[in-house]
Design a protein around this motif. Sequence first.
Motif, PDB file in Angstrom:
ATOM      1  N   LYS A   1      -7.238  -6.836 -10.263  1.00  0.00           N
ATOM      2  CA  LYS A   1      -8.852  -7.135 -10.073  1.00  0.00           C
ATOM      3  C   LYS A   1      -9.268  -5.960  -9.128  1.00  0.00           C
ATOM      4  O   LYS A   1      -8.962  -5.989  -7.900  1.00  0.00           O
ATOM      5  N   PRO A   2     -10.364  -5.386  -9.258  1.00  0.00           N
ATOM      6  CA  PRO A   2     -11.001  -4.472  -8.408  1.00  0.00           C
ATOM      7  C   PRO A   2     -11.799  -5.202  -7.240  1.00  0.00           C
ATOM      8  O   PRO A   2     -11.935  -4.217  -6.107  1.00  0.00           O
ATOM      9  N   ASP A   3     -11.970  -6.230  -7.232  1.00  0.00           N
ATOM     10  CA  ASP A   3     -12.916  -6.702  -6.157  1.00  0.00           C
ATOM     11  C   ASP A   3     -11.815  -7.592  -5.173  1.00  0.00           C
ATOM     12  O   ASP A   3     -12.529  -8.016  -4.019  1.00  0.00           O
ATOM     13  N   LEU A   4     -10.573  -7.454  -5.153  1.00  0.00           N
ATOM     14  CA  LEU A   4      -9.659  -8.040  -4.379  1.00  0.00           C
ATOM     15  C   LEU A   4      -9.836  -7.262  -3.197  1.00  0.00           C
ATOM     16  O   LEU A   4      -9.731  -6.163  -3.171  1.00  0.00           O
ATOM     17  N   HIS A   5      -9.426  -7.640  -1.946  1.00  0.00           N
ATOM     18  CA  HIS A   5      -9.704  -7.104  -0.567  1.00  0.00           C
ATOM     19  C   HIS A   5      -8.549  -5.993  -0.503  1.00  0.00           C
ATOM     20  O   HIS A   5      -8.552  -4.879  -0.226  1.00  0.00           O
TER      21      HIS A   5
ATOM     22  N   ILE B   1       0.838  -1.472   0.002  1.00  0.00           N
ATOM     23  CA  ILE B   1       0.058  -0.064  -0.043  1.00  0.00           C
ATOM     24  C   ILE B   1       0.922   1.389   0.036  1.00  0.00           C
ATOM     25  O   ILE B   1       0.596   2.559  -0.678  1.00  0.00           O
ATOM     26  N   GLY B   2       2.008   1.124   0.540  1.00  0.00           N
ATOM     27  CA  GLY B   2       2.755   2.222   0.606  1.00  0.00           C
ATOM     28  C   GLY B   2       3.588   2.587  -0.480  1.00  0.00           C
ATOM     29  O   GLY B   2       4.138   3.753  -0.837  1.00  0.00           O
ATOM     30  N   LYS B   3       3.707   1.947  -1.646  1.00  0.00           N
ATOM     31  CA  LYS B   3       4.292   1.932  -2.825  1.00  0.00           C
ATOM     32  C   LYS B   3       3.117   2.402  -3.709  1.00  0.00           C
ATOM     33  O   LYS B   3       3.821   3.001  -4.963  1.00  0.00           O
ATOM     34  N   VAL B   4       2.039   2.581  -3.802  1.00  0.00           N
ATOM     35  CA  VAL B   4       1.080   2.947  -4.704  1.00  0.00           C
ATOM     36  C   VAL B   4       0.579   4.551  -4.332  1.00  0.00           C
ATOM     37  O   VAL B   4       0.404   4.914  -3.376  1.00  0.00           O
ATOM     38  N   VAL B   5       0.982   5.248  -5.757  1.00  0.00           N
ATOM     39  CA  VAL B   5       0.594   6.609  -5.420  1.00  0.00           C
ATOM     40  C   VAL B   5      -0.758   7.212  -6.060  1.00  0.00           C
ATOM     41  O   VAL B   5      -1.160   8.060  -5.809  1.00  0.00           O
ATOM     42  N   SER B   6      -1.212   6.297  -6.869  1.00  0.00           N
ATOM     43  CA  SER B   6      -2.405   6.724  -7.744  1.00  0.00           C
ATOM     44  C   SER B   6      -2.976   5.464  -8.428  1.00  0.00           C
ATOM     45  O   SER B   6      -2.186   4.399  -8.375  1.00  0.00           O
TER      46      SER B   6
ATOM     47  N   ALA C   1     -10.861  -3.535 -14.498  1.00  0.00           N
ATOM     48  CA  ALA C   1      -9.711  -3.593 -13.773  1.00  0.00           C
ATOM     49  C   ALA C   1      -9.274  -2.214 -13.186  1.00  0.00           C
ATOM     50  O   ALA C   1      -9.836  -1.110 -13.535  1.00  0.00           O
ATOM     51  N   HIS C   2      -8.278  -2.132 -12.255  1.00  0.00           N
ATOM     52  CA  HIS C   2      -7.786  -0.981 -11.806  1.00  0.00           C
ATOM     53  C   HIS C   2      -6.470  -1.178 -12.153  1.00  0.00           C
ATOM     54  O   HIS C   2      -5.908  -2.203 -11.968  1.00  0.00           O
ATOM     55  N   VAL C   3      -5.862   0.114 -12.285  1.00  0.00           N
ATOM     56  CA  VAL C   3      -4.606  -0.005 -12.687  1.00  0.00           C
ATOM     57  C   VAL C   3      -3.855   0.941 -11.675  1.00  0.00           C
ATOM     58  O   VAL C   3      -3.976   2.133 -11.552  1.00  0.00           O
ATOM     59  N   LEU C   4      -2.955   0.539 -10.955  1.00  0.00           N
ATOM     60  CA  LEU C   4      -2.228   0.832  -9.887  1.00  0.00           C
ATOM     61  C   LEU C   4      -0.971   1.464 -10.341  1.00  0.00           C
ATOM     62  O   LEU C   4      -0.144   0.784 -10.990  1.00  0.00           O
TER      63      LEU C   4
ATOM     64  N   VAL D   1      -7.431   1.636  -2.874  1.00  0.00           N
ATOM     65  CA  VAL D   1      -8.298   2.361  -3.503  1.00  0.00           C
ATOM     66  C   VAL D   1      -9.124   3.374  -2.583  1.00  0.00           C
ATOM     67  O   VAL D   1      -9.236   4.626  -2.669  1.00  0.00           O
ATOM     68  N   ASP D   2      -9.756   2.716  -1.239  1.00  0.00           N
ATOM     69  CA  ASP D   2     -10.089   3.453  -0.231  1.00  0.00           C
ATOM     70  C   ASP D   2      -9.185   4.536   0.327  1.00  0.00           C
ATOM     71  O   ASP D   2      -9.548   5.700   0.488  1.00  0.00           O
ATOM     72  N   LYS D   3      -7.961   4.173   0.520  1.00  0.00           N
ATOM     73  CA  LYS D   3      -6.687   4.839   1.072  1.00  0.00           C
ATOM     74  C   LYS D   3      -6.593   6.102   0.125  1.00  0.00           C
ATOM     75  O   LYS D   3      -6.430   7.303   0.587  1.00  0.00           O
ATOM     76  N   LEU D   4      -6.350   5.917  -1.172  1.00  0.00           N
ATOM     77  CA  LEU D   4      -6.190   6.800  -2.092  1.00  0.00           C
ATOM     78  C   LEU D   4      -7.300   7.886  -2.250  1.00  0.00           C
ATOM     79  O   LEU D   4      -7.203   9.014  -2.413  1.00  0.00           O
ATOM     80  N   ASP D   5      -8.634   7.196  -2.259  1.00  0.00           N
ATOM     81  CA  ASP D   5      -9.601   8.056  -2.479  1.00  0.00           C
ATOM     82  C   ASP D   5      -9.814   9.079  -1.084  1.00  0.00           C
ATOM     83  O   ASP D   5     -10.439  10.206  -1.414  1.00  0.00           O
TER      84      ASP D   5
END
Length: 86
Positions: A69-73, A38-43, A55-58, A79-83
Amino acid sequence: MRTLAALLALMLVISVSAQHGPTPVKCCDSYSSHVIPIGKVVSYFTTSSSCYQNAHVLKTVADKEFCVKPDLHWVKKIVDKLDMRT
């Protein structure tokens, strides 16, 4: 006469630019099997509805993109953190 030639040249450039349209839609052919920390994802962004797979592209700090896959926990947590940042 020069003004007319310049105006015609400008119209030509504009018409050629308009024909190319917006940038192509990014779609994912497959999903990444790696869990991205989670700390490596910026957007992130969601692929277009015109794509075959949803799909989501991280995007990471290293400027790499991963289709997931967007439905993975773990993806939902990222996504919630970034939002929440925006």
